[in-house]
Design an enzyme around this catalytic site. Structure first.
Site, PDB file in Angstrom:
ATOM      1  N   GLU A  77      25.548  46.491  21.783  1.00 22.34           N
ATOM      2  CA  GLU A  77      26.599  45.671  21.149  1.00 22.34           C
ATOM      3  C   GLU A  77      26.040  45.208  19.820  1.00 22.34           C
ATOM      4  O   GLU A  77      24.987  44.559  19.788  1.00 22.34           O
ATOM      5  CB  GLU A  77      26.956  44.451  21.998  1.00 22.34           C
ATOM      6  CG  GLU A  77      27.847  44.774  23.169  1.00 22.34           C
ATOM      7  CD  GLU A  77      28.347  43.526  23.891  1.00 22.34           C
ATOM      8  OE1 GLU A  77      28.698  42.530  23.219  1.00 22.34           O
ATOM      9  OE2 GLU A  77      28.354  43.551  25.123  1.00 22.34           O
ATOM     10  N   GLU A  85      24.425  41.201  29.583  1.00 23.28           N
ATOM     11  CA  GLU A  85      23.996  39.888  29.065  1.00 23.28           C
ATOM     12  C   GLU A  85      23.723  38.882  30.186  1.00 23.28           C
ATOM     13  O   GLU A  85      24.260  37.772  30.198  1.00 23.28           O
ATOM     14  CB  GLU A  85      25.044  39.329  28.097  1.00 23.28           C
ATOM     15  CG  GLU A  85      25.187  40.174  26.855  1.00 23.28           C
ATOM     16  CD  GLU A  85      26.061  39.556  25.765  1.00 23.28           C
ATOM     17  OE1 GLU A  85      26.715  38.529  25.997  1.00 23.28           O
ATOM     18  OE2 GLU A  85      26.077  40.134  24.653  1.00 23.28           O
TER      19      GLU A  85
HETATM   20  O1  AHR Z   1      32.770  40.076  22.024  1.00 16.18           O
HETATM   21  C1  AHR Z   1      32.311  40.861  23.042  1.00 16.18           C
HETATM   22  C2  AHR Z   1      31.465  40.054  23.997  1.00 16.18           C
HETATM   23  O2  AHR Z   1      30.294  39.627  23.333  1.00 16.18           O
HETATM   24  C3  AHR Z   1      30.970  40.829  25.176  1.00 16.18           C
HETATM   25  O3  AHR Z   1      31.826  40.755  26.253  1.00 16.18           O
HETATM   26  C4  AHR Z   1      29.677  40.189  25.511  1.00 16.18           C
HETATM   27  O4  AHR Z   1      28.802  41.101  26.113  1.00 16.18           O
HETATM   28  C5  AHR Z   1      29.193  39.616  24.201  1.00 16.18           C
HETATM   29  O5  AHR Z   1      28.756  38.324  24.359  1.00 16.18           O
END
Ligand code: AHR
Length: 502
Positions: free
Chosen positions: A291, A172
């Site tokens: 994610e 990110e």
């Molecule tokens: O909740 C997980 C987090 O969410 C991670 O570390 C990040 O990549 C995302 O923003």
């Protein structure tokens, strides 16, 4: 209300890559410590891995797990997590305000993932570090021996290389919250240089570059275009991340967010097509939704106000408790991933325990399963094979976010080896059951192998107190004919129908 889903044996959308049933283990809150690793726990094995959790992970058939972050990775020194445990440094962990003891690191994760029968996906720190440290980490993990970093791994007891095949180039990096946050130009260049060097060291690896962190980022989709421009020849996948909250917008809006996820994927796909054309490239970039998940209502979240607390080891943060309503959006997101099987090759539900997780643990105590655990389990166990292209007819609704949202969402997967079609449904209607006719042209249906539904009297029901409040139950309102299935889907439910096909 009546619905019709039409499938045809000749119209196939794409093969499901088993890696789309992945998850994510970040050093965040209690994901690692007292999540997957708790040597003092009554179920812990000789390596300190909780076996109650391990069994649930295996039941979920999790295929790949991303490690060690997340935001955590962007100031992580991998060297801190290898070698004799008593010599490992205690560090201030800045992403989540914790004291990181490093007693769990790369070697422990590799042991854990082998026992979990899944593949590792590693992320290198491109926040506070760069090309050189990424190369050293790759050498430590994958080089057989006879060089300084690979010999260090051998000295620490792991004679065989880990053969980590998938590597994320940072995490990110478009987010201002990220340690070492960069512009798309800065990141694109660093990712390309790091990736190129890493592939020289190990040409077998596959690389994942950071796309946008969310569809709502101000820099989306320019970020993706720029990163693709710079890294196109080097990388194999572009990462997409997506979490949805918004329970306060009301159920109709909340559940319609899967349409945003579809748009997000289509836009990134279009960006990749443009860059491919500009580069006159033969190569087609695929995507890693590494994610994804639902962000529970803050009121349903067990959350220490960690920033105001002293520095501690593994403080409980973001321990979200999922309702039945959350489970429906979660299932809808997993359907979107499957419906894009032609381009999404990796997907990681975030995270594996305790933080926005399907599996919850108590320190020194029991493990329990959230409402979201069941859709994941069914998709992962029975959503393997080929996704069928379908056409659907049925009632729709309008809400503030979208028009023409179908009440019934679905995906159908044909498992040729098992001679089976699994059709998954979400009925978004809060009060009405839905009739569905599924036409399976070209297939000869045999018997129904299983038909289950997940529902609850109250959409806000969770499994927190009564751990069996929301669990799948048999749905007897299903009948099969030669080329079709007829089913009734209860109001506000997730459903799976598995039928034998010849
Ligand atoms: O909740 C997980 C987090 O969410 C991670 O570390 C990040 O990549 C995302 O923003």
């Amino acid at each position: 209300m009546k619905n019709r889903v039409i499938c045809d044996k000749n119209f196939l959308l794409g093969e499901v890559d088993p890696r789309v049933f992945g998850s994510f283990a970040e050093h965040m809150g209690r994901v690692i410590y007292s999540g997957i690793y708790e040597p003092e726990h009554v179920t812990a094995d000789e390596d300190g891995f909780r076996q109650d959790v391990m069994n649930a992970v295996r039941d979920m058939k999790i295929s790949a797990v991303r490690y060690p972050g997340g935001n955590f990775v962007s100031s992580y020194h991998w060297e801190d997590g290898v070698g004799p445990k008593e010599k490992r440094p205690r560090k201030l962990e800045l992403a989540w305000k914790a004291v990181e003891t490093n007693e769990f690191g790369t070697g422990e994760f590799i042991k854990w993932i082998r026992k979990a029968e899944a593949e590792p996906i590693f992320t290198v720190n491109l926040g506070t570090r760069g090309v050189e440290e990424a190369l050293q980490y790759l050498e430590y993990c994958n080089f057989p021996g006879g060089t300084s970093y690979s010999d260090r791994r051998i000295e620490y007891g792991d004679t065989e290389p880990y053969k980590v095949n998938m590597w994320c180039l940072g995490n990110e990096m478009d987010g201002e919250w990220q340690m070492g946050h960069k512009t798309s130009r800065e990141y694109g260049r660093l990712a390309a240089e790091t990736g190129r060097a890493m592939k020289r060291l190990d040409p077998e690896i596959e690389l994942i570059a950071c796309g946008s962190s969310l569809s709502s980022m101000q820099t989306f989709p320019e970020w993706d275009l720029e990163v693709l421009e710079q890294t196109y020849d080097v990388i194999d996948y572009l990462a997409l991340h997506q979490y949805y909250g918004g329970q306060e917008l009301g159920t109709a809006n909340f559940l319609a967010q899967t349409l945003d996820m579809e748009n997000y994927i289509q836009t990134v796909k279009a960006a990749a097509t443009v860059v491919k054309a500009k580069k006159r490239s033969e190569k087609t970039i695929k995507f890693s939704m590494d994610e994804w998940g639902v962000w529970a209502n803050p009121a349903d979240t067990v959350n220490d106000e960690v920033r105001e607390q002293p520095w501690r080891r593994a403080p409980a943060i973001s321990e979200q408790i999922y309702t039945m309503e959350d489970a429906l959006l979660f299932a809808g997101m997993q359907m979107v991933i499957l419906r894009n099987a032609d381009v999404i090759r990796i997907a990681c539900q975030a995270l594996i325990t305790n933080v926005s997780a399907c599996i919850m643990t108590e320190k020194n105590g029991e493990m329990w399963l959230q409402t979201t655990y069941y859709p994941f389990c069914y998709f992962s166990n029975y959503g393997r094979g080929t996704v069928l292209e379908t056409k659907a007819e049925g009632p729709c609704y309008n809400c503030d976010l979208f028009s023409n949202v179908p009440y019934v969402d679905h995906v159908a997967v044909w498992n040729q080896e098992e001679h089976e079609i699994a059709v998954f449904f979400v009925n978004r209607h809060e009060t009405e059951a839905m009739e569905v006719d599924i036409e399976l042209t070209g297939f000869a249906c045999g018997q129904i192998k299983e038909s289950v539904t997940l529902s609850a009297k109250d959409k806000k029901t969770t499994n927190q107190k009564d751990h069996r409040a929301v669990i799948p139950k048999e749905n007897k309102r299903v009948a099969v004919e030669k080329e079709s299935i007829h089913a009734e889907l209860p109001a506000f439910s997730f459903n799976v129908i598995r039928v034998e096909v010849l």
